[in-house]
Design an enzyme around this catalytic site. Structure first.
Site, PDB file in Angstrom:
ATOM      1  N   ASN A  53       3.187  -2.282  -5.333  1.00 16.41           N
ATOM      2  CA  ASN A  53       2.402  -1.229  -5.981  1.00 16.41           C
ATOM      3  C   ASN A  53       3.181  -0.562  -7.119  1.00 16.41           C
ATOM      4  O   ASN A  53       2.802   0.502  -7.598  1.00 16.41           O
ATOM      5  CB  ASN A  53       2.004  -0.166  -4.967  1.00 16.41           C
ATOM      6  CG  ASN A  53       1.156  -0.735  -3.856  1.00 16.41           C
ATOM      7  OD1 ASN A  53       0.231  -1.508  -4.107  1.00 16.41           O
ATOM      8  ND2 ASN A  53       1.476  -0.379  -2.617  1.00 16.41           N
ATOM      9  N   HIS A 139      -7.603   5.854   3.149  1.00 17.98           N
ATOM     10  CA  HIS A 139      -6.327   5.378   3.686  1.00 17.98           C
ATOM     11  C   HIS A 139      -6.038   5.947   5.082  1.00 17.98           C
ATOM     12  O   HIS A 139      -6.440   7.063   5.413  1.00 17.98           O
ATOM     13  CB  HIS A 139      -5.228   5.838   2.714  1.00 17.98           C
ATOM     14  CG  HIS A 139      -3.875   5.282   2.985  1.00 17.98           C
ATOM     15  ND1 HIS A 139      -2.894   6.010   3.610  1.00 17.98           N
ATOM     16  CD2 HIS A 139      -3.346   4.064   2.716  1.00 17.98           C
ATOM     17  CE1 HIS A 139      -1.794   5.275   3.696  1.00 17.98           C
ATOM     18  NE2 HIS A 139      -2.049   4.089   3.164  1.00 17.98           N
ATOM     19  N   GLU A 203     -10.403   8.764  -1.966  1.00 16.14           N
ATOM     20  CA  GLU A 203      -9.415   8.226  -2.894  1.00 16.14           C
ATOM     21  C   GLU A 203     -10.109   8.153  -4.246  1.00 16.14           C
ATOM     22  O   GLU A 203     -11.342   8.235  -4.315  1.00 16.14           O
ATOM     23  CB  GLU A 203      -8.954   6.828  -2.454  1.00 16.14           C
ATOM     24  CG  GLU A 203      -8.113   6.857  -1.199  1.00 16.14           C
ATOM     25  CD  GLU A 203      -7.695   5.475  -0.706  1.00 16.14           C
ATOM     26  OE1 GLU A 203      -7.460   4.584  -1.539  1.00 16.14           O
ATOM     27  OE2 GLU A 203      -7.606   5.302   0.513  1.00 16.14           O
ATOM     28  N   SER A 207      -7.492   1.401  -2.397  1.00 12.51           N
ATOM     29  CA  SER A 207      -6.268   0.598  -2.362  1.00 12.51           C
ATOM     30  C   SER A 207      -6.494  -0.848  -1.981  1.00 12.51           C
ATOM     31  O   SER A 207      -5.725  -1.711  -2.386  1.00 12.51           O
ATOM     32  CB  SER A 207      -5.272   1.225  -1.394  1.00 12.51           C
ATOM     33  OG  SER A 207      -5.838   1.355  -0.114  1.00 12.51           O
ATOM     34  N   ASP A 232      -7.174  11.694  -3.318  1.00 13.62           N
ATOM     35  CA  ASP A 232      -5.917  10.953  -3.201  1.00 13.62           C
ATOM     36  C   ASP A 232      -5.844   9.956  -4.358  1.00 13.62           C
ATOM     37  O   ASP A 232      -6.614   9.005  -4.416  1.00 13.62           O
ATOM     38  CB  ASP A 232      -5.892  10.239  -1.840  1.00 13.62           C
ATOM     39  CG  ASP A 232      -4.602   9.449  -1.617  1.00 13.62           C
ATOM     40  OD1 ASP A 232      -3.790   9.357  -2.551  1.00 13.62           O
ATOM     41  OD2 ASP A 232      -4.429   8.929  -0.495  1.00 13.62           O
ATOM     42  N   HIS A 235      -3.227   5.254  -5.983  1.00 19.39           N
ATOM     43  CA  HIS A 235      -3.199   4.031  -6.797  1.00 19.39           C
ATOM     44  C   HIS A 235      -3.632   4.269  -8.240  1.00 19.39           C
ATOM     45  O   HIS A 235      -3.650   3.340  -9.037  1.00 19.39           O
ATOM     46  CB  HIS A 235      -4.075   2.955  -6.155  1.00 19.39           C
ATOM     47  CG  HIS A 235      -3.531   2.513  -4.840  1.00 19.39           C
ATOM     48  ND1 HIS A 235      -2.582   1.529  -4.716  1.00 19.39           N
ATOM     49  CD2 HIS A 235      -3.751   2.979  -3.583  1.00 19.39           C
ATOM     50  CE1 HIS A 235      -2.262   1.375  -3.445  1.00 19.39           C
ATOM     51  NE2 HIS A 235      -2.953   2.241  -2.733  1.00 19.39           N
ATOM     52  N   LYS A 266       4.494   4.524  -5.749  1.00 20.39           N
ATOM     53  CA  LYS A 266       3.757   3.434  -6.389  1.00 20.39           C
ATOM     54  C   LYS A 266       4.072   3.418  -7.888  1.00 20.39           C
ATOM     55  O   LYS A 266       5.177   3.070  -8.245  1.00 20.39           O
ATOM     56  CB  LYS A 266       2.284   3.544  -6.008  1.00 20.39           C
ATOM     57  CG  LYS A 266       2.151   3.172  -4.514  1.00 20.39           C
ATOM     58  CD  LYS A 266       0.862   3.478  -3.840  1.00 20.39           C
ATOM     59  CE  LYS A 266       1.014   3.109  -2.366  1.00 20.39           C
ATOM     60  NZ  LYS A 266       0.022   3.735  -1.491  1.00 20.39           N
TER      61      LYS A 266
HETATM   62  C1  LIG Z   1       0.279   4.341  -0.069  1.00 24.25           C
HETATM   63  C2  LIG Z   1      -0.811   5.332   0.163  1.00 24.25           C
HETATM   64  C3  LIG Z   1      -0.551   6.554   0.774  1.00 24.25           C
HETATM   65  C4  LIG Z   1       0.761   6.880   1.404  1.00 24.25           C
HETATM   66  O1  LIG Z   1       1.761   7.096   0.475  1.00 24.25           O
HETATM   67  P1  LIG Z   1       3.263   6.783   0.880  1.00 24.25           P
HETATM   68  O2  LIG Z   1       4.056   7.519  -0.116  1.00 24.25           O
HETATM   69  O3  LIG Z   1       3.424   5.301   0.789  1.00 24.25           O
HETATM   70  O4  LIG Z   1       3.450   7.282   2.282  1.00 24.25           O
HETATM   71  C5  LIG Z   1      -1.579   7.464   0.846  1.00 24.25           C
HETATM   72  N1  LIG Z   1      -2.807   7.184   0.377  1.00 24.25           N
HETATM   73  C6  LIG Z   1      -3.095   5.997  -0.187  1.00 24.25           C
HETATM   74  C7  LIG Z   1      -4.464   5.732  -0.702  1.00 24.25           C
HETATM   75  C8  LIG Z   1      -2.107   5.028  -0.299  1.00 24.25           C
HETATM   76  O5  LIG Z   1      -2.395   3.849  -0.830  1.00 24.25           O
END
Ligand SMILES: *Cc1c(COP(=O)(O)O)cnc(C)c1O
Length: 420
Positions: A53, A139, A203, A207, A232, A235, A266
């Site tokens: 990512n 997620h 989101e 993802s 969130d 990505h 990411k």
């Molecule tokens: C990766 C991810 C997370 C968690 O983030 P980390 O820093 O890896 O713990 C949260 N939400 C989504 C949509 C993700 O893809």
């Protein structure tokens, strides 16, 4: 312990592992003896990496690595304790100022991970009697947070605005549950019960499917029904909008969203999670987010690297790398119109799912690609629904056109021209 007779604990674990293997759901770690870059050394074999990512290739950017080294030299390898206990190291504060400036919010708070940010924030905001409304594909960190916060959990079909509105409507007609009941307002004529709190969680770019939430419409709904919204951008942060803040910026709704969440692991190229929003939100989280309060602060190196990563994203380097990434996405799209261009999408996405269905099929195709020197991970239950197993192809600005050419040829061999 007698080796011939495992106790019930070991026996039960062995049975559970066996059933995972039978369902093609067993997972194991593959050791990588290289940085997480376009080319990795996995189990001793060189592979082109389409699993990361690290969308902008910042995890190995010299400035980001140097910032991690400098932070370690100045502040040490470990953070010592929680920031409320042993004092807050300057790199964390500087990172948060940089994050708030990038996202254009009053304040920011960093966490050890995005997972911890989700858990701590949602548990701090909601309580018993409240309502949390989740898109069905959010997620695991958000799902776990929702079930731990004590609020009632309602789930709506993925990106389905009608279903979301149904949930919001029915939450209103049922009247007040939380504070109202506790304070017995409903018994006093003429006194309106305080409405229960409703938090919508989505989101912005999904993802595992690489598709976008209708953020404008969700924002309008949350306002119509007096709900709050957490987005969130794990990505999307770093990739969309004039300042690359994410989809909320790209769609012009950033100022109307209560809680912006993201990860530093990411596109930013480091590790950690963040919440951006008002000063009050951040001050409140410092006082009540348990994953922040009861956890040792991230190492200075992570904060230093993240700050450098955010700065690069916010600079011309970020703009150039995003353009390079979309050029790579178009290169896959030209070879496989059935894949990258399958759905009419408003924006390009570096996440390209190849849905195969059967768990065993996904595992086999991924293995075939590895034989061709290309690593594309098989994603299975419980990361996605049963029978929705897929390859998850993720592209990075660090891939060269030649890398993509190799990928396209390997996909051609493993899938047949045009994808499926
Ligand atoms: C990766 C991810 C997370 C968690 O983030 P980390 O820093 O890896 O713990 C949260 N939400 C989504 C949509 C993700 O893809």
């Amino acid at each position: 312990m007698n080796e011939a007779e495992p106790n019930s604990f070991e026996r039960e674990l062995a049975e559970r592992l066996q059933s995972l293997r039978q369902g093609n759901l067993y997972r194991e770690l593959r050791t990588v003896h290289s940085p997480q870059a376009a080319l990795i050394q996995m189990n001793g074999k060189p592979l082109l990496n389409f699993s990361s990512n690290d969308y902008l290739g910042l995890a190995n950017h010299p400035e980001v690595k140097e910032a991690a080294i400098q932070a370690t030299e100045r502040y040490g390898a470990g953070a010592g304790a929680s920031r409320l206990i042993s004092g807050s190291l300057a790199p964390h504060q500087e990172l948060e100022e940089t994050l708030a400036a990038w996202k254009g919010t009053e304040a920011a708070l960093s966490f050890v991970s995005g997972y911890a940010a989700a858990l701590g924030t949602i548990r701090a905001i909601l309580t018993k009697g409240d309502l949390i409304v989740l898109d069905r594909l959010v997620h695991a960190s958000l799902v776990d947070a929702a079930f731990q916060c004590g609020a009632r959990v309602r789930v709506f079909a993925h990106n389905d605005l009608d279903r979301l509105e149904d949930v919001l409507k029915s939450s209103q007609s049922k009247g007040s549950a939380g504070m109202g009941n506790r304070l017995k307002f409903q018994d006093s004529p003429g006194v309106r019960a305080p409405r229960k709190r409703v938090l919508i969680v989505t989101e912005s770019l999904y993802s595992m499917d690489g598709d976008f939430a209708p953020l404008r419409e969700i924002t309008a709904l949350k306002e119509r029904y007096g709900a709050w919204l957490l987005v969130d951008e794990a990505h999307a942060g770093g990739l969309y909008g004039p300042n690359r803040r994410g989809m909320a910026e790209a769609l012009g709704v950033a100022d109307r969203i209560e809680v912006h969440m993201g990860t530093l692991g990411k596109a930013v190229g480091s590790s950690g999670g963040y919440i951006c929003g008002s000063r009050a939100l951040v001050d409140y989280l410092i006082n009540s987010a348990r994953s922040f309060i009861f956890s040792t602060a991230p190492v200075p190196a992570a904060a230093g690297a993240a700050k450098a990563g955010v700065r690069l994203i916010h600079s011309d380097t970020g703009a150039c790398r995003v353009e390079q990434l979309w050029e790579r996405v178009r290169q896959v799209g030209r070879a496989f119109p059935g894949l990258a261009g399958k759905k009419e999408q408003p924006f390009p996405s570096a996440i390209i799912p190849i849905i195969l269905g059967e768990e065993s099929e996904a595992v086999h195709v991924s293995a075939r690609l590895r034989d061709h020197g290309v690593f594309v991970p098989a994603i299975r239950y419980p990361t996605v629904a049963r029978g929705q197993a897929r390859l998850r192809l993720s592209l990075s600005a660090s891939h060269s056109p030649a890398n993509i050419q190799t990928l396209n040829e390997a996909l051609d061999g493993a899938l047949g021209r045009g994808g499926r």
